[in-house]
Design a protein around this motif. Structure first.
Motif, mmCIF file in Angstrom:
data_model
loop_
_atom_site.group_PDB
_atom_site.id
_atom_site.type_symbol
_atom_site.label_atom_id
_atom_site.label_comp_id
_atom_site.label_asym_id
_atom_site.label_seq_id
_atom_site.Cartn_x
_atom_site.Cartn_y
_atom_site.Cartn_z
ATOM 1 N N GLY A 113 -14.960 34.373 30.821
ATOM 2 C CA GLY A 113 -15.899 34.975 31.762
ATOM 3 C C GLY A 113 -15.597 34.697 33.219
ATOM 4 O O GLY A 113 -16.342 35.128 34.102
ATOM 5 N N GLY A 114 -14.512 33.971 33.508
ATOM 6 C CA GLY A 114 -14.208 33.626 34.898
ATOM 7 C C GLY A 114 -15.185 32.634 35.484
ATOM 8 O O GLY A 114 -15.378 32.556 36.709
ATOM 9 N N ALA A 115 -15.801 31.850 34.606
ATOM 10 C CA ALA A 115 -16.881 30.954 35.031
ATOM 11 C C ALA A 115 -16.338 29.590 35.457
ATOM 12 O O ALA A 115 -16.269 28.652 34.666
ATOM 13 N N ASN A 116 -15.951 29.504 36.716
ATOM 14 C CA ASN A 116 -15.526 28.230 37.295
ATOM 15 C C ASN A 116 -15.880 28.229 38.777
ATOM 16 O O ASN A 116 -16.595 29.122 39.260
ATOM 17 N N ALA A 117 -15.367 27.239 39.506
ATOM 18 C CA ALA A 117 -15.696 27.138 40.929
ATOM 19 C C ALA A 117 -15.189 28.345 41.703
ATOM 20 O O ALA A 117 -15.854 28.823 42.636
ATOM 21 N N TYR A 118 -14.021 28.867 41.332
ATOM 22 C CA TYR A 118 -13.512 30.067 42.002
ATOM 23 C C TYR A 118 -14.407 31.263 41.714
ATOM 24 O O TYR A 118 -14.630 32.118 42.580
ATOM 25 N N GLY A 119 -14.910 31.327 40.485
ATOM 26 C CA GLY A 119 -15.808 32.419 40.127
ATOM 27 C C GLY A 119 -17.089 32.396 40.925
ATOM 28 O O GLY A 119 -17.549 33.437 41.428
ATOM 29 N N VAL A 120 -17.682 31.232 41.059
ATOM 30 C CA VAL A 120 -18.946 31.145 41.799
ATOM 31 C C VAL A 120 -18.720 31.334 43.294
ATOM 32 O O VAL A 120 -19.588 31.854 44.007
ATOM 33 N N GLN A 121 -17.536 30.963 43.785
ATOM 34 C CA GLN A 121 -17.196 31.234 45.182
ATOM 35 C C GLN A 121 -17.167 32.736 45.431
ATOM 36 O O GLN A 121 -17.634 33.226 46.466
ATOM 37 N N GLY A 122 -16.630 33.477 44.466
ATOM 38 C CA GLY A 122 -16.582 34.925 44.603
ATOM 39 C C GLY A 122 -17.952 35.568 44.541
ATOM 40 O O GLY A 122 -18.270 36.464 45.332
ATOM 41 N N PHE A 175 -14.987 41.518 39.262
ATOM 42 C CA PHE A 175 -14.181 41.605 40.474
ATOM 43 C C PHE A 175 -14.358 40.343 41.318
ATOM 44 O O PHE A 175 -13.377 39.737 41.769
ATOM 45 N N TYR A 176 -15.602 39.941 41.524
ATOM 46 C CA TYR A 176 -15.878 38.772 42.356
ATOM 47 C C TYR A 176 -15.410 37.474 41.686
ATOM 48 O O TYR A 176 -14.876 36.577 42.344
ATOM 49 N N LYS A 177 -15.611 37.376 40.380
ATOM 50 C CA LYS A 177 -15.217 36.160 39.664
ATOM 51 C C LYS A 177 -13.701 35.973 39.651
ATOM 52 O O LYS A 177 -13.211 34.834 39.660
ATOM 53 N N LEU A 178 -12.974 37.059 39.609
ATOM 54 C CA LEU A 178 -11.514 36.955 39.519
ATOM 55 C C LEU A 178 -10.840 36.840 40.877
ATOM 56 O O LEU A 178 -9.715 36.341 40.967
ATOM 57 N N TYR A 179 -11.491 37.268 41.928
ATOM 58 C CA TYR A 179 -10.852 37.355 43.238
ATOM 59 C C TYR A 179 -10.230 36.024 43.663
ATOM 60 O O TYR A 179 -9.025 35.944 43.969
ATOM 61 N N TYR A 180 -11.027 34.967 43.690
ATOM 62 C CA TYR A 180 -10.504 33.678 44.151
ATOM 63 C C TYR A 180 -9.651 32.991 43.087
ATOM 64 O O TYR A 180 -8.774 32.184 43.416
ATOM 65 N N ASN A 181 -9.890 33.300 41.821
ATOM 66 C CA ASN A 181 -9.007 32.779 40.775
ATOM 67 C C ASN A 181 -7.581 33.299 40.973
ATOM 68 O O ASN A 181 -6.611 32.539 40.885
ATOM 69 N N LEU A 182 -7.456 34.598 41.242
ATOM 70 C CA LEU A 182 -6.131 35.169 41.443
ATOM 71 C C LEU A 182 -5.479 34.651 42.714
ATOM 72 O O LEU A 182 -4.267 34.405 42.751
#
Length: 304
Positions: free
Chosen positions: A137-146, A35-42
């Protein structure tokens, strides 16, 4: 998300208090750290005007499962690039993803290892058109921001009244974010402990995971030292059948605590915590917070 006091005899014997942050309860399908990893990606995809998401994963991937659910809920089309040839029968995870509208694109394991190549990206663009790409895994800057927001949320619940926050670690993206969030909130002395679930995380690979934490934090203009990675509790490797002793531990733990685990991540974290408790890694009076990162849908791949 609620914090649940864990009734665990081993911890009680060591006079260590354990609480579990139940992020597996966020949503039936979009749960845990996904949920957190995808939030800012979306959010980024929507802001940039993309209508289609694309990402990568295996047949029982929690990330693919969560992404398919999120795409359906928030009005995106989705493509899942799946490791391996298309089987005769899809896994329950992929059946769900496809039912929610995700297009499944299977590639050989050799091609999957080259998933970041410009050639594969162009091929996928030719087939599916424009897409917003989210790493495995959603492992990028948006993921870590979440996941940084997860660290802040934990601080708001427990302030600085804890010894360690423990979590299972794959890409180390969640570890990086939680550590950054807790330090930003003012927790400077306590450690965030990541239990690596990867067999090949030893030696250079393990050093690489540590470097990834630093790189993820740099991507969100953070730098912390309140974390550590622990190896040796991978149970044979990522997504592998658990060895007998770990499977027995998982069964006994669930019966005793009434807390269901997933065999890829949280079972290994709890196994690692158990081994460290037995060795008096934490002093009497310590207070631990374990993060339940969800992924319970993956139990279906282990006949659980």
């Amino acid at each position: 998300m609620p914090l649940q006091r864990l009734n665990w005899a081993l911890a009680t014997q060591r006079s260590v208090e354990i609480w579990v942050r139940r992020d597996d309860l966020i949503d039936t399908h979009l749960s845990g750290n996904k949920f957190y990893k995808l939030y800012y990606n979306l959010r980024a995809a929507k802001a940039a005007g993309y209508k289609q998401l694309l990402s990568f994963g295996g047949a029982y991937s929690n990330h693919i499962y969560a992404l398919a659910a999120a795409a359906k809920a928030y009005g995106f089309q989705a493509v899942g690039v799946i490791r391996g040839e298309r089987p005769k029968y899809l896994s329950p995870t992929l059946q769900d993803a496809e039912a929610w509208g995700m297009k499944l694109h299977f590639v050989s394991r050799t091609d999957y290892r080259e998933r970041s190549s410009p050639e594969l990206r162009q091929k996928l663009t030719d087939i599916y058109g424009d897409f917003f790409e989210i790493p495995e895994g959603g492992a990028n800057a948006y993921g870590v921001q979440g996941t940084k927001a997860l660290g802040v949320a934990i601080h708001r619940q427990v302030k600085s009244d804890y010894t360690s926050v423990c979590l299972a670690s794959g890409t180390a993206n969640t570890l990086a974010g939680v550590a950054a969030g807790l330090q930003r909130a003012g927790d400077l002395a306590q450690k965030v402990i990541g239990f690596s679930v990867l067999k090949d995380a030893g030696d250079r690979g393990f050093q690489s995971l540590g470097a990834q934490v630093i790189n993820y934090q740099k991507a969100i203009n953070e730098s912390t030292s309140n974390w550590c990675l622990i190896n040796g509790f991978h149970g044979g490797g990522y997504g592998k059948k658990l060895p007998t002793n770990m499977r027995q531990f998982m069964t006994g733990f669930e019966c005793e605590t009434e807390l269901q685990l997933d065999p890829v991540y949280t079972a290994k974290m709890c196994w690692g915590v158990a081994q460290l408790l037995a060795k008096d890694y934490w002093q009497s009076g310590s207070r631990l917070v374990l993060i339940h990162t969800g992924g319970l849908q993956g139990r279906r791949g282990f006949d659980l």
